[in-house]
Design a protein around this motif. Sequence first.
Motif, short mmCIF file in Angstrom:
data_model
loop_
_atom_site.label_atom_id
_atom_site.label_comp_id
_atom_site.label_asym_id
_atom_site.label_seq_id
_atom_site.Cartn_x
_atom_site.Cartn_y
_atom_site.Cartn_z
N ALA A 103 22.22 -35.27 1.09
CA ALA A 103 22.92 -34.15 1.74
C ALA A 103 22.27 -32.73 1.22
O ALA A 103 21.90 -31.99 2.14
N GLY A 104 21.80 -32.66 0.07
CA GLY A 104 21.34 -31.41 -0.60
C GLY A 104 19.86 -31.34 -0.06
O GLY A 104 19.45 -30.12 0.31
N ILE A 115 23.85 -24.00 12.11
CA ILE A 115 25.35 -23.89 12.08
C ILE A 115 25.86 -25.17 11.16
O ILE A 115 26.59 -25.04 10.37
N LEU A 116 25.14 -26.38 11.59
CA LEU A 116 25.47 -27.56 10.76
C LEU A 116 25.49 -27.48 9.14
O LEU A 116 26.30 -27.86 8.34
N ALA A 117 24.36 -26.99 8.71
CA ALA A 117 24.22 -26.96 7.56
C ALA A 117 24.95 -25.80 6.70
O ALA A 117 25.71 -25.97 5.87
N ALA A 118 25.38 -24.67 7.49
CA ALA A 118 26.41 -23.81 7.12
C ALA A 118 27.63 -24.36 6.97
O ALA A 118 28.62 -24.17 6.12
N VAL A 119 28.28 -25.25 8.02
CA VAL A 119 29.43 -25.89 8.04
C VAL A 119 29.62 -27.22 6.64
O VAL A 119 30.44 -27.04 5.85
N ILE A 120 28.51 -27.83 6.51
CA ILE A 120 28.46 -28.71 5.47
C ILE A 120 28.42 -27.99 4.02
O ILE A 120 29.06 -28.51 3.24
N GLY A 121 27.78 -26.85 3.99
CA GLY A 121 27.74 -26.17 2.52
C GLY A 121 29.27 -25.60 2.38
O GLY A 121 29.76 -25.63 1.33
N ILE A 162 34.47 -37.12 -6.06
CA ILE A 162 34.43 -35.84 -6.94
C ILE A 162 33.16 -35.57 -7.36
O ILE A 162 32.81 -34.19 -7.60
N ALA A 163 32.13 -36.21 -7.59
CA ALA A 163 30.83 -36.22 -8.01
C ALA A 163 30.10 -35.77 -6.93
O ALA A 163 29.05 -34.89 -7.28
N LEU A 164 30.21 -36.24 -5.70
CA LEU A 164 29.44 -35.68 -4.67
C LEU A 164 29.17 -34.28 -4.61
O LEU A 164 28.08 -33.83 -4.44
N PRO A 165 30.06 -33.33 -4.40
CA PRO A 165 29.77 -31.91 -4.17
C PRO A 165 28.98 -31.26 -5.40
O PRO A 165 28.15 -30.40 -5.18
N VAL A 166 29.36 -31.89 -6.72
CA VAL A 166 28.21 -31.50 -7.75
C VAL A 166 26.82 -31.74 -7.46
O VAL A 166 26.05 -30.89 -7.69
N ILE A 167 26.52 -33.00 -7.02
CA ILE A 167 25.09 -33.41 -6.76
C ILE A 167 24.58 -32.71 -5.66
O ILE A 167 23.36 -32.16 -5.69
#
Length: 296
Positions: A103-104, A115-121, A162-167
Amino acid sequence: MNAASPLPADTPPAWGRVRASRRIADRILKVSATLFSLISVVVLFWILGMLLVQGGTSLSLDVFTKITPGPGSEGGGLVNAIAGSLVLTLLGIAVATPVGVLAGTYLVEYGRGSILAAVIGFLNDVLLSAPSILIGLFVYTLVVQPMGTYSGWAGAIALAIIALPVIVRTTADMLGLVPSTLREAGAALGAPTSLVTQRVTWRAAKAGIVTGILLALARIAGETAPLLFTALNNNFWFSPSLMGGVSNLPVTIFQFASAPYENWRQLAWAGALIITVTILLISIVARYALRKDIVR
């Protein structure tokens, strides 16, 4: 007088030309920052000192060789809780790592400016600050209730979320630091974007990506709230299928620390010291890896 001309001999130093009120405000800010820094350091070392004294006196070989004792009983240890925490944490990080890295990578290498990347971020930043207890309730509704039982799988899913957004955030930041000239050089050789990503950008940012994974591992190692709603706990060895309550260190510490039994409270101190030292070591390794990557 041009810019290169020296100042007159009677010109006061730069600091002397600052108004007195600004000098006073500057000193007040310096004193306040120093004072509050000292307060935070004192509180931190106070907590660590209590943890070392209480937890250090409670540590013994039994803590690492015996299972958790029953209510009111003497002796016992935390080996089943330690093993359960290792299993849940490793499962959670194993699920979160490939999803988070990919994802990163999409945010930087493929979806930049879309737009999709902005929404995901944006959603990733929201998830990064979401209370862990809400994630536990979400997984309880999504997994535990349909299955009709608590399980280690539900606990691993909660920890992975919980770990996903950090990575994701760390991977995106590290890939963003890779010079675009490296990508252009790969493209000039006729390599597709996927090959450039694998052979160039990932290799250039690998230390930073690993650092993000280690930070995520430290983030979920001591989580209690989501496990209360997903894996729960027990005082015995967990089932190999991970169905039913799975013993784990954070929930064991929570239960033992609030119990009226002195033996349980001593084991809670020992467990807290084990988690703190583990997270400290992981954080040190992560910072060393990140510093090494920046120096390179």
